[in-house]
Design a protein around this motif. Structure first.
Motif, PDB file in Angstrom:
ATOM      1  N   SER A  72       3.283   0.132  -6.754  1.00  0.00           N
ATOM      2  CA  SER A  72       2.935  -0.159  -5.361  1.00  0.00           C
ATOM      3  C   SER A  72       4.147  -0.390  -4.466  1.00  0.00           C
ATOM      4  N   ASP A  73       5.330  -0.555  -5.042  1.00  0.00           N
ATOM      5  CA  ASP A  73       6.536  -0.799  -4.259  1.00  0.00           C
ATOM      6  C   ASP A  73       7.293   0.514  -4.082  1.00  0.00           C
ATOM      7  N   ALA A 132       0.817   3.991  -5.027  1.00  0.00           N
ATOM      8  CA  ALA A 132      -0.295   3.547  -4.179  1.00  0.00           C
ATOM      9  C   ALA A 132       0.021   2.132  -3.715  1.00  0.00           C
ATOM     10  N   ASP A 133      -0.127   1.862  -2.426  1.00  0.00           N
ATOM     11  CA  ASP A 133       0.239   0.541  -1.909  1.00  0.00           C
ATOM     12  C   ASP A 133      -0.922  -0.195  -1.255  1.00  0.00           C
ATOM     13  N   THR A 134      -2.148   0.248  -1.528  1.00  0.00           N
ATOM     14  CA  THR A 134      -3.327  -0.507  -1.113  1.00  0.00           C
ATOM     15  C   THR A 134      -4.180  -0.777  -2.347  1.00  0.00           C
ATOM     16  N   LEU A 135      -5.006  -1.793  -2.266  1.00  0.00           N
ATOM     17  CA  LEU A 135      -5.854  -2.129  -3.404  1.00  0.00           C
ATOM     18  C   LEU A 135      -6.744  -0.946  -3.783  1.00  0.00           C
ATOM     19  N   GLY A 166       1.177  -5.502 -12.714  1.00  0.00           N
ATOM     20  CA  GLY A 166       1.551  -5.184 -11.343  1.00  0.00           C
ATOM     21  C   GLY A 166       0.709  -5.988 -10.365  1.00  0.00           C
ATOM     22  N   ARG A 167       0.200  -5.344  -9.339  1.00  0.00           N
ATOM     23  CA  ARG A 167      -0.560  -6.019  -8.294  1.00  0.00           C
ATOM     24  C   ARG A 167      -2.051  -6.091  -8.636  1.00  0.00           C
ATOM     25  N   TRP A 168      -2.774  -6.945  -7.919  1.00  0.00           N
ATOM     26  CA  TRP A 168      -4.245  -7.017  -7.933  1.00  0.00           C
ATOM     27  C   TRP A 168      -4.787  -7.029  -9.365  1.00  0.00           C
TER      28      TRP A 168
END
Length: 229
Positions: free
Chosen positions: A104-105, A127-130, A149-151
Motif C-alpha cells: 500500500s506504500d 493498492a492504497d485503499t481498503l 500490512g494494512r487493514w
C-alpha cells in the motif's frame, strides 16, 4: 560501576507505555528462556548491522521460530499470499512456487519492486485503499497467507475464506491494539482463533524476537504443523 551496569541493563530491557519490558509482548506474555537465548542475539546483531551499514536481512521480519516453521512447511508447489511486502517477498519467492504480494506504500512498492524484478514467480501488486487492497488478492486458495500490512482485520476475513486445506494463516504483530494503519488487530486475532477452533486447526503463538527488532512481538499462526519449535 555497579550503578552504571544497572543503568545499562535498564536501557536494554526497558519497556514502553505498551509493554512492561522488551521481553514482553503488548498482551503481557513473556519470551520463553529458550527463545531468548536462541533468538535475541540474532535480533541484536541484525539491528546493529542495519543501523551501521543499512543492510537488511532478506527474510521475513517475523518471529525467528515462526520463520523456521514456515521454512519447513513451504514447498516449490506452495502458493503464498502476502499482505505487506518487504525483504520477506524475496524469501517467499525462494521457498514457494507462487507469491502474490500486495503493498500500500507507493515509495516502498517501488523500492521492493526493483529488488524482486528478476523473480518470475512473484506477482507484485499496489493498492492504497481498503477496497483495492483486498480486491487486489486473486480469488484462489493459498497455502500460506501472511498478514503483515494494512487493514489486518479485513485481511483476516479474506484469509479465512481462501485458505487451502492444510494451509497456514500468519498474523504478525498480533498483540497490537486498534490503530488507523493496522485496523483492528484485536478483532483479527479473535476472529482467526475462533476460525481455528471451529475448524479444528492448530493455534500457535510466538512471543518472540524478529530480525532488526529488539522488542518481543506476538505472531499468531493458524493451521499447518502443530508440532516442532
Amino acid at each position: 560501576m555497579q550503578a552504571d551496569s544497572v543503568s545499562i541493563w535498564r536501557k536494554l530491557v526497558a519497556g514502553s507505555h505498551a509493554r512492561r519490558t522488551r521481553l514482553h509482548d503488548e498482551l503481557g506474555e513473556t519470551v520463553s528462556l529458550s527463545r531468548l537465548l536462541r533468538n535475541a542475539p540474532q535480533a541484536v546483531w541484525t539491528s546493529a548491522r542495519a543501523g551501521l551499514t543499512g543492510q537488511r536481512p532478506n527474510r521475513p521480519w517475523i518471529s525467528y521460530d515462526g520463520q523456521a516453521v514456515l521454512a519447513g512447511f513451504l514447498t516449490p508447489q506452495s502458493k503464498v499470499l502476502e499482505f505487506g511486502s518487504g525483504m520477506s517477498t524475496l524469501w517467499y519467492a525462494r521457498h514457494a512456487g507462487q507469491v502474490v504480494s500486495i503493498e500500500s506504500d507507493h515509495a516502498w512498492f517501488g523500492m521492493i519492486g526493483d529488488r524482486i524484478s528478476q523473480q518470475p514467480n512473484v506477482d507484485y501488486r499496489f493498492a492504497d485503499t481498503l477496497e483495492g487492497y483486498i480486491a487486489a488478492a486473486p480469488e484462489q486458495l493459498y497455502d500460506l497467507i501472511m498478514i503483515d500490512g494494512r487493514w489486518r482485520d479485513s485481511c483476516a476475513d479474506f484469509a479465512m475464506r481462501h485458505l487451502a486445506p492444510g494451509g497456514v494463516i500468519y498474523l504478525d504483530n498480533a498483540d497490537k491494539s486498534d490503530n488507523p494503519y493496522n485496523g483492528s488487530v484485536p478483532r483479527a486475532r479473535a476472529d482467526l482463533q475462533a476460525f481455528a477452533r471451529d475448524n479444528g486447526l492448530p493455534i500457535r503463538r510466538f512471543t518472540d524476537f524478529a530480525p532488526c527488532q529488539m522488542t518481543a512481538n506476538l505472531g499468531l499462526m493458524i493451521g499447518g504443523p502443530a508440532a516442532g519449535i
